[in-house]
Design a protein around this motif. Structure first.
Motif, PDB file in Angstrom:
ATOM      1  N   THR A 212       8.492 -16.630 -12.502  1.00 39.03           N
ATOM      2  CA  THR A 212       8.168 -17.703 -13.449  1.00 39.03           C
ATOM      3  C   THR A 212       6.689 -17.818 -13.760  1.00 39.03           C
ATOM      4  N   SER A 213       5.836 -17.099 -13.037  1.00 38.24           N
ATOM      5  CA  SER A 213       4.396 -17.181 -13.269  1.00 38.24           C
ATOM      6  C   SER A 213       3.806 -15.780 -13.354  1.00 38.24           C
ATOM      7  N   VAL A 214       3.194 -15.468 -14.488  1.00 39.14           N
ATOM      8  CA  VAL A 214       2.600 -14.142 -14.681  1.00 39.14           C
ATOM      9  C   VAL A 214       1.447 -13.936 -13.707  1.00 39.14           C
ATOM     10  N   ARG A 215       0.614 -14.943 -13.549  1.00 37.89           N
ATOM     11  CA  ARG A 215      -0.543 -14.819 -12.663  1.00 37.89           C
ATOM     12  C   ARG A 215      -0.096 -14.631 -11.207  1.00 37.89           C
ATOM     13  N   ALA A 216       0.891 -15.425 -10.781  1.00 42.10           N
ATOM     14  CA  ALA A 216       1.391 -15.289  -9.413  1.00 42.10           C
ATOM     15  C   ALA A 216       2.053 -13.933  -9.209  1.00 42.10           C
ATOM     16  N   ASN A 217       2.750 -13.446 -10.226  1.00 41.80           N
ATOM     17  CA  ASN A 217       3.412 -12.146 -10.117  1.00 41.80           C
ATOM     18  C   ASN A 217       2.397 -11.029  -9.888  1.00 41.80           C
ATOM     19  N   LYS A 218       1.261 -11.101 -10.575  1.00 42.45           N
ATOM     20  CA  LYS A 218       0.235 -10.075 -10.387  1.00 42.45           C
ATOM     21  C   LYS A 218      -0.321 -10.101  -8.968  1.00 42.45           C
ATOM     22  N   ALA A 219      -0.572 -11.295  -8.455  1.00 42.45           N
ATOM     23  CA  ALA A 219      -1.114 -11.409  -7.096  1.00 42.45           C
ATOM     24  C   ALA A 219      -0.095 -10.954  -6.059  1.00 42.45           C
ATOM     25  N   ILE A 220       1.162 -11.372  -6.225  1.00 42.42           N
ATOM     26  CA  ILE A 220       2.202 -10.993  -5.273  1.00 42.42           C
ATOM     27  C   ILE A 220       2.455  -9.496  -5.318  1.00 42.42           C
ATOM     28  N   THR A 221       2.396  -8.915  -6.519  1.00 38.50           N
ATOM     29  CA  THR A 221       2.651  -7.482  -6.662  1.00 38.50           C
ATOM     30  C   THR A 221       1.642  -6.652  -5.878  1.00 38.50           C
ATOM     31  N   VAL A 222       0.387  -7.082  -5.867  1.00 38.00           N
ATOM     32  CA  VAL A 222      -0.635  -6.352  -5.117  1.00 38.00           C
ATOM     33  C   VAL A 222      -0.270  -6.294  -3.634  1.00 38.00           C
ATOM     34  N   VAL A 223       0.163  -7.432  -3.089  1.00 41.15           N
ATOM     35  CA  VAL A 223       0.540  -7.482  -1.673  1.00 41.15           C
ATOM     36  C   VAL A 223       1.779  -6.629  -1.417  1.00 41.15           C
ATOM     37  N   LEU A 224       2.778  -6.732  -2.303  1.00 38.49           N
ATOM     38  CA  LEU A 224       4.003  -5.954  -2.125  1.00 38.49           C
ATOM     39  C   LEU A 224       3.725  -4.460  -2.220  1.00 38.49           C
ATOM     40  N   ASP A 225       2.824  -4.078  -3.128  1.00 37.76           N
ATOM     41  CA  ASP A 225       2.473  -2.664  -3.261  1.00 37.76           C
ATOM     42  C   ASP A 225       1.924  -2.125  -1.942  1.00 37.76           C
ATOM     43  N   PHE A 226       1.049  -2.909  -1.327  1.00 35.67           N
ATOM     44  CA  PHE A 226       0.465  -2.485  -0.048  1.00 35.67           C
ATOM     45  C   PHE A 226       1.548  -2.386   1.027  1.00 35.67           C
ATOM     46  N   MET A 227       2.430  -3.392   1.094  1.00 31.03           N
ATOM     47  CA  MET A 227       3.471  -3.408   2.116  1.00 31.03           C
ATOM     48  C   MET A 227       4.447  -2.257   1.936  1.00 31.03           C
ATOM     49  N   GLN A 228       4.745  -1.903   0.686  1.00 35.80           N
ATOM     50  CA  GLN A 228       5.746  -0.872   0.442  1.00 35.80           C
ATOM     51  C   GLN A 228       5.163   0.533   0.439  1.00 35.80           C
ATOM     52  N   THR A 229       3.846   0.653   0.389  1.00 32.82           N
ATOM     53  CA  THR A 229       3.223   1.970   0.495  1.00 32.82           C
ATOM     54  C   THR A 229       3.037   2.363   1.957  1.00 32.82           C
ATOM     55  N   MET A 230       3.028   1.382   2.854  1.00 27.95           N
ATOM     56  CA  MET A 230       2.839   1.652   4.273  1.00 27.95           C
ATOM     57  C   MET A 230       4.129   2.189   4.894  1.00 27.95           C
ATOM     58  N   PRO A 231       4.102   3.366   5.511  1.00 25.29           N
ATOM     59  CA  PRO A 231       5.290   3.883   6.192  1.00 25.29           C
ATOM     60  C   PRO A 231       5.774   2.929   7.276  1.00 25.29           C
ATOM     61  N   THR A 232       7.083   2.904   7.478  1.00 24.67           N
ATOM     62  CA  THR A 232       7.695   1.912   8.359  1.00 24.67           C
ATOM     63  C   THR A 232       7.150   1.969   9.779  1.00 24.67           C
ATOM     64  N   PHE A 233       6.948   3.134  10.300  1.00 22.66           N
ATOM     65  CA  PHE A 233       6.538   3.285  11.691  1.00 22.66           C
ATOM     66  C   PHE A 233       5.176   2.633  11.951  1.00 22.66           C
ATOM     67  N   VAL A 234       4.358   2.551  10.904  1.00 24.42           N
ATOM     68  CA  VAL A 234       3.005   2.013  11.051  1.00 24.42           C
ATOM     69  C   VAL A 234       3.034   0.504  11.283  1.00 24.42           C
ATOM     70  N   TYR A 235       4.085  -0.173  10.818  1.00 22.23           N
ATOM     71  CA  TYR A 235       4.184  -1.617  11.025  1.00 22.23           C
ATOM     72  C   TYR A 235       4.116  -1.984  12.506  1.00 22.23           C
ATOM     73  N   LEU A 236       4.584  -1.078  13.350  1.00 18.33           N
ATOM     74  CA  LEU A 236       4.722  -1.410  14.764  1.00 18.33           C
ATOM     75  C   LEU A 236       3.382  -1.630  15.455  1.00 18.33           C
ATOM     76  N   VAL A 237       2.311  -0.980  14.962  1.00 16.24           N
ATOM     77  CA  VAL A 237       1.019  -1.078  15.648  1.00 16.24           C
ATOM     78  C   VAL A 237       0.476  -2.508  15.653  1.00 16.24           C
ATOM     79  N   PRO A 238       0.280  -3.159  14.499  1.00 19.73           N
ATOM     80  CA  PRO A 238      -0.228  -4.543  14.550  1.00 19.73           C
ATOM     81  C   PRO A 238       0.791  -5.528  15.110  1.00 19.73           C
ATOM     82  N   VAL A 239       2.082  -5.255  14.900  1.00 18.03           N
ATOM     83  CA  VAL A 239       3.110  -6.177  15.389  1.00 18.03           C
ATOM     84  C   VAL A 239       3.090  -6.248  16.911  1.00 18.03           C
TER      85      VAL A 239
END
Length: 701
Positions: free
Chosen positions: A202-229
């Motif tokens: 519903t918000s173009v501005r929010a979509n752009k900001a959220i997309t940046v975060v999602l791009d980073f999360m989805q570019t990171m291979p799954t196994f890498v999540y385990l290190v900071p977790v």
């Protein structure tokens, strides 16, 4: 008129949005065997300057190889790695006073408490009463009833068979543990992801900001999540649920937001004219009309959660992943085969159930769904049966704890025998293929990348990035390479990059062969596509099981597992891209007397360049994800660094540096291929494509 079309669809952990643009073909005589007007490439092929760069690189490498490769001897780590380890130790030492650690530890404790309660309810005996609160019969009955209630009797039968298979094969408790972790992650994903999806839709501005975060999360291979977790939430249930949650949220946010944005503006304007408020528009128009897409997002989130929950077993996450990992470490194919198959059964059950629920909700919304009165009566009757089963499971010990069967061990022994016979039969051929690819392709490329001085390899990669991706890719490539150099794992990064590039080449060979075949033959498409769908449902970790049995612990095992994992998505993208080529263009080529080979190479593949580049992009990222997981089975390089950092606290710094290096490598490869796809719009006078792709690393759907 000549026309090109790129399909739009929803796939795993993502979306592919493309435009269909047409331009009039130039009118000029066509010679026999020539491609139809508008298909020719404009300008000089990028491969010519790329080949020149490679030749210069090889020439300089021949004089400088082995110098300044930044290779670390043995398991040594640098001052940077030690600094990161010290940071980890300080946080752990101050966990009682540090507000961030107190907060994350509190979340981990809550998750562990919820899991323990659910486990006592469904799985473990609640002493001193020596039975679970709800026994296996009650669980199976309720699950079957839920399958019927949200979908159909066919889905109910699938759920029934699936749950019974968990117990019959001897993994009832592990299966329920995995379902509990997956369910907790999906439930929290809904609470977090649905509001974000609404905001993005519903918000173009929010979509752009959220997309940046999602791009980073989805570019990171799954196994890498385990290190900071592991650092902030520890090992066990808390770390498993949090890592699963992080990986599972993006598909729901992205796909749900897409569905809300796609609601007809005409419909919204018509209802706005009646004076509705923002919340009325959201709950009475946008969410109901985007219901099917949101459920598709839930489907992807569920499968992503299952995939990550399996991988999280490496940090002591409960479930079927544990016996798989233990068997992989021991290289015991039989013991890994049975839980691996049950993971696939669970994935298919969840996939088909959520998909059928989506289809049924759409039918009900349109006034369909069969005779509602009869269905209500059937639901009431079967609901009573389920409640009776729950009551009986609380009173009878044999109906509470699943009986012990030896079928699982017998199947494991049979699988071992079958695999041994298969290896005896094809082992020689497999070894020849392994040696041929290793000595003919893998070793030379690894020598060029990993034995070049770091500055030579960096310059070569930057030059190739500019050639294929233009100026768009230059800045990102330079920044990512600088980050890789700073993290002191340059040599390991080049080893990983080698495996990824070799795997991607093999993926694209399969994608071109089978994709073109499917596009040109309807019956081949009908026969192969269900296999590709099944391949995209299997969690990635399971791919290692048969490949490890065939090739043993080696980097080649990781490459082959990556190829098998990435091939289904790439093949379907190529097939859909070739299918989208305008029939008018194909007929124009045939009228000039083209052969089949000329039609494929001069018309269909050039017109489907956008899909080919997209398939390459996804192939790179999926192979990277599996190659990293392959660090557990002898792939070494960055995957091994991450695994080492998770398993040994004194190596946490090196593991963290390895994880960050993998992210930088993934971002660099993603941006180069995406930039190359965008540059394609200038390749020909009538082929202009514009698409925005974000597909997650993980199980493509």
């Amino acid at each position: 008129m000549s026309e090109t079309s790129a399909g739009s669809g929803i796939a795993a952990r993502g979306l592919v949005e493309s435009e269909r643009l047409t331009n009039p073909a130039p009118k000029k005589p066509v010679e026999p065997g020539a491609p139809p007007p508008g298909v020719e490439d404009a300008g000089i092929s990028r491969w010519i300057p790329a080949l020149g760069i490679l030749l210069v690189w090889i020439a300089v490498w021949s004089f400088t190889k082995g110098n300044n490769t930044l290779a670390l001897p043995g398991r040594e780590h640098t001052d940077l790695h030690q600094s990161l380890t010290d940071f980890n130790n300080r946080l752990l030492a101050g966990r009682e006073t540090n507000p961030v650690m107190q907060f994350t530890n509190g979340i981990s404790d809550i998750l562990r408490t919820v899991f323990d309660w659910l486990q006592r309810l469904f799985v473990r005996p609640n002493l001193p009463r020596p039975v679970p609160e709800i026994g296996w019969l009650g669980i199976v009955a309720v699950a079957t009833w839920v399958g019927y209630a949200i979908a159909s009797w066919r889905i109910a039968l699938l759920v029934l068979v699936s749950f019974l298979s968990f117990g019959v094969f001897g993994y009832w408790e592990d299966s329920l543990d995995l379902l509990i972790v997956t369910g907790m992650a999906v439930g929290i994903s809904l609470l977090v992801g649905l509001p974000l999806a609404v905001l993005a839709g519903t918000s173009v501005r929010a979509n752009k900001a959220i997309t940046v975060v999602l791009d980073f999360m989805q570019t990171m291979p799954t196994f890498v999540y385990l290190v900071p977790v592991v650092l902030f939430f520890g090992i066990g249930v808390g770390g498993a649920v949090v890592s699963t949650l992080i990986y599972a949220v993006p598909p729901l946010v992205r796909i749900g937001g897409f569905g809300i944005r796609e609601v007809s503006t005409t419909t919204i304007e018509a209802t706005d004219s009646a004076g509705q408020t923002y919340w009325q528009r959201l709950f009475k128009v946008q969410l109901p009309m985007a219901r099917k897409t949101i459920i598709v997002g839930l489907n992807q989130t569920t499968l992503a959660a299952l995939s990550m929950a399996t991988i999280a077993a490496y940090i002591n996450g409960p479930g079927l992943g544990k016996p798989v990992i233990n068997a992989l470490v021991a290289n015991d194919f039989g013991k890994s085969f049975v839980p691996g198959v049950l993971i696939v059964v669970m994935a298919v059950m969840l996939d088909r159930t959520t998909t059928a629920a989506s289809e049924r909700s759409e039918k009900v919304a349109r006034g369909g769904g069969g005779n509602l009165r009869v269905r209500r009566i059937a639901l009431a009757a079967t609901g009573v049966i389920a409640l009776v089963a729950v009551f009986l499971s609380r009173r009878d010990l044999s109906l509470a704890e699943f009986p012990t069967y030896t079928i699982g061990s017998k199947v494991a022994d049979a699988a071992d025998s079958t695999m041994s016979g298969f290896i005896d039969l094809v082992g020689g051929l497999a070894e020849s293929v392994k040696n041929g690819i290793s000595y003919g392709f893998l070793n030379p490329m690894q020598s060029l990348l990993a034995e070049s001085p770091w500055w030579l390899a960096g310059l070569g990669i930057v030059a190739l990035a500019v050639v294929f991706g233009g100026v768009r890719a230059l800045l990102t490539t330079v920044v990512c390479l600088a980050g890789i150099w700073f993290l002191d794992l340059w040599h390991d990064a080049m080893l990983t990059l080698t495996m990824v590039l070799v795997g991607t080449v093999l993926v694209m060979v399969l994608a071109l062969v089978f994709g073109v075949w499917m596009a040109r033959n309807r019956w081949v498409d009908i026969g192969i596509r269900p296999l590709l769908d099944a391949g995209q449902t299997i969690p990635p970790f399971v791919y290692l099981i048969p490949v490890l049995a065939l090739f043993g612990f080696s980097r080649f095992t990781a490459i082959v597992a990556g190829v098998v994992y990435a091939a289904p998505a790439a093949i379907k993208l190529v097939a859909d891209g070739v299918k989208a080529v305008s029939p008018t263009t194909i007929e124009a080529g045939r009228s000039t007397g083209q052969t089949t080979w000329q039609e494929i190479t001069k018309v269909q593949l050039p017109m489907a360049k956008g899909s080919l580049v997209l398939a390459t992009n996804q192939g790179l990222l999926y192979v990277l994800s599996m190659v990293v997981i392959g660090g557990l089975v002898g792939a070494q390089a960055l995957g091994y660094d991450v695994a080492l950092g998770i398993s040994r606290s004194e190596e946490w710094g090196k593991g963290a540096a390895g994880g960050l290096t993998i992210v930088l490598l993934g971002v660099m490869l993603d941006r180069i291929t995406r930039a190359a796809a965008e540059v394609r719009r200038d390749d020909g006078p009538t082929t202009r494509r514009a698409f925005n792709v974000r597909l997650p690393i993980g199980p493509p759907r």
